[in-house]
Design a protein around this motif. Structure first.
Motif, PDB file in Angstrom:
ATOM      1  N   ILE A  15      25.863   6.961  15.803  1.00 43.93           N
ATOM      2  CA  ILE A  15      26.848   8.026  15.639  1.00 43.93           C
ATOM      3  C   ILE A  15      27.415   8.484  16.981  1.00 43.93           C
ATOM      4  CG2 ILE A  15      27.209  10.384  14.796  1.00 43.93           C
ATOM      5  CD1 ILE A  15      24.912   9.902  12.810  1.00 43.93           C
ATOM      6  N   ASP A  16      28.719   8.311  17.150  1.00 44.25           N
ATOM      7  CA  ASP A  16      29.505   8.966  18.206  1.00 44.25           C
ATOM      8  C   ASP A  16      29.048   8.710  19.640  1.00 44.25           C
ATOM      9  OD1 ASP A  16      30.741   9.981  15.965  1.00 44.25           O
ATOM     10  OD2 ASP A  16      30.011  12.025  16.228  1.00 44.25           O
ATOM     11  N   HIS A  54      33.947   9.427  16.035  1.00 41.30           N
ATOM     12  CA  HIS A  54      34.559  10.725  15.759  1.00 41.30           C
ATOM     13  C   HIS A  54      35.914  10.872  16.451  1.00 41.30           C
ATOM     14  CE1 HIS A  54      34.279  14.937  14.508  1.00 41.30           C
ATOM     15  NE2 HIS A  54      34.884  15.227  15.651  1.00 41.30           N
ATOM     16  N   LYS A  83      35.457   9.261  11.537  1.00 41.57           N
ATOM     17  CA  LYS A  83      35.237  10.565  10.922  1.00 41.57           C
ATOM     18  C   LYS A  83      35.938  11.661  11.719  1.00 41.57           C
ATOM     19  CE  LYS A  83      30.752  11.716  13.041  1.00 41.57           C
ATOM     20  NZ  LYS A  83      31.113  12.920  13.766  1.00 41.57           N
ATOM     21  N   TYR A  85      34.828  15.028  10.774  1.00 44.23           N
ATOM     22  CA  TYR A  85      33.887  16.130  10.547  1.00 44.23           C
ATOM     23  C   TYR A  85      32.547  15.731  11.146  1.00 44.23           C
ATOM     24  CZ  TYR A  85      37.396  17.692   7.237  1.00 44.23           C
ATOM     25  OH  TYR A  85      38.573  18.095   6.666  1.00 44.23           O
ATOM     26  N   GLY A  86      31.674  16.699  11.361  1.00 48.78           N
ATOM     27  CA  GLY A  86      30.367  16.394  11.922  1.00 48.78           C
ATOM     28  C   GLY A  86      29.550  15.448  11.066  1.00 48.78           C
ATOM     29  N   ASP A  87      29.516  15.701   9.784  1.00 48.35           N
ATOM     30  CA  ASP A  87      28.747  14.900   8.835  1.00 48.35           C
ATOM     31  C   ASP A  87      29.426  13.545   8.641  1.00 48.35           C
ATOM     32  OD1 ASP A  87      27.525  13.795   6.576  1.00 48.35           O
ATOM     33  OD2 ASP A  87      27.863  15.560   5.312  1.00 48.35           O
ATOM     34  N   ALA A  88      28.704  12.464   8.934  1.00 47.57           N
ATOM     35  CA  ALA A  88      29.277  11.117   8.824  1.00 47.57           C
ATOM     36  C   ALA A  88      29.591  10.715   7.385  1.00 47.57           C
ATOM     37  CB  ALA A  88      28.335  10.094   9.456  1.00 47.57           C
ATOM     38  N   CYS A 116      26.666  16.669  14.893  1.00 50.41           N
ATOM     39  CA  CYS A 116      26.853  15.478  14.050  1.00 50.41           C
ATOM     40  C   CYS A 116      25.538  14.861  13.603  1.00 50.41           C
ATOM     41  CB  CYS A 116      27.713  14.455  14.779  1.00 50.41           C
ATOM     42  SG  CYS A 116      29.342  15.137  15.198  1.00 50.41           S
ATOM     43  N   THR A 120      24.452  15.008   9.605  1.00 51.07           N
ATOM     44  CA  THR A 120      24.349  13.706   8.939  1.00 51.07           C
ATOM     45  C   THR A 120      22.949  13.464   8.390  1.00 51.07           C
ATOM     46  OG1 THR A 120      26.128  12.787  10.292  1.00 51.07           O
ATOM     47  CG2 THR A 120      24.638  11.208   9.239  1.00 51.07           C
TER      48      THR A 120
END
Length: 184
Positions: A15-16, A54, A83, A85-88, A116, A120
């Motif tokens: 993630i990110d 992100h 994405k 938003y924070g939530d993947a 995030c 997630t």
């Protein structure tokens, strides 16, 4: 032990880990090295690697800051989800990608721990996934100027509460990168 039927597989979620996100991240190089080792291990063990990227008003899609760090190279065959938003899971096709690959267990790495990553892992867990947070493969920037604890405390606290997270029919765990296995 996932609550999702017929989902025996495990995937690595990255993630990110983008230039702009990681520029001032706590223990940047160590975290990236741990993620790189996990990506290699996942590929060797034929586990899917799913990349999340992100974008928002501070991380403009297509900019250098938006690009993944040069130390990590995604294979063209590996899913890449964009994405905002924070939530993947939020407003992405992550659930569809995971369902198509019969994924019931997620190994989670990335940034930012306090945004995030937390959103997630909670989202995955409430959806029925087993979720392992890699304790030495997630990070955050110093937000203490805005009242947050220092990054090492944010990371330690997240590892602490996730290691004791419980719910029926699924597991939450925190494991170091070296101990991760993608096959049972």
């Amino acid at each position: 032990m996932t609550t999702l039927p017929d989902r025996p597989n495990t995937a690595l979620l990255v993630i990110d880990i983008q230039n702009g996100v990681m520029a001032d991240a706590h223990q940047r190089d160590t975290v990236i090295a741990n993620i790189a080792a996990l990506v290699d291990k996942a590929r060797t063990q034929d586990a899917p690697v799913i990349w999340v990227q992100h974008s928002d008003e501070h991380l403009t899609k297509g900019s250098d800051a938006w690009q993944y760090v040069p130390e990590l190279a995604r294979h063209e065959t590996e899913p890449l989800l964009h994405k905002t938003y924070g939530d993947a899971f939020e407003d992405t096709d992550l659930e569809g990608v995971l369902a198509a690959a019969a994924i019931g267990r997620l190994i989670v790495t990335g940034a930012e721990t306090d945004a995030c990553i937390r959103s997630t892992i909670h989202s995955a867990f409430t959806r029925g996934y087993d979720v392992t947070l890699v304790g030495d493969a997630h990070t955050t920037q110093d937000q203490s100027a805005w009242g947050a604890p220092p990054p090492e405390q944010v990371i330690a606290h997240t590892n602490l509460y996730w290691s004791d997270h419980r719910a029926p029919g699924r597991t939450a765990a925190v494991t170091d990168a070296e101990s991760i296995a993608f096959t049972s």
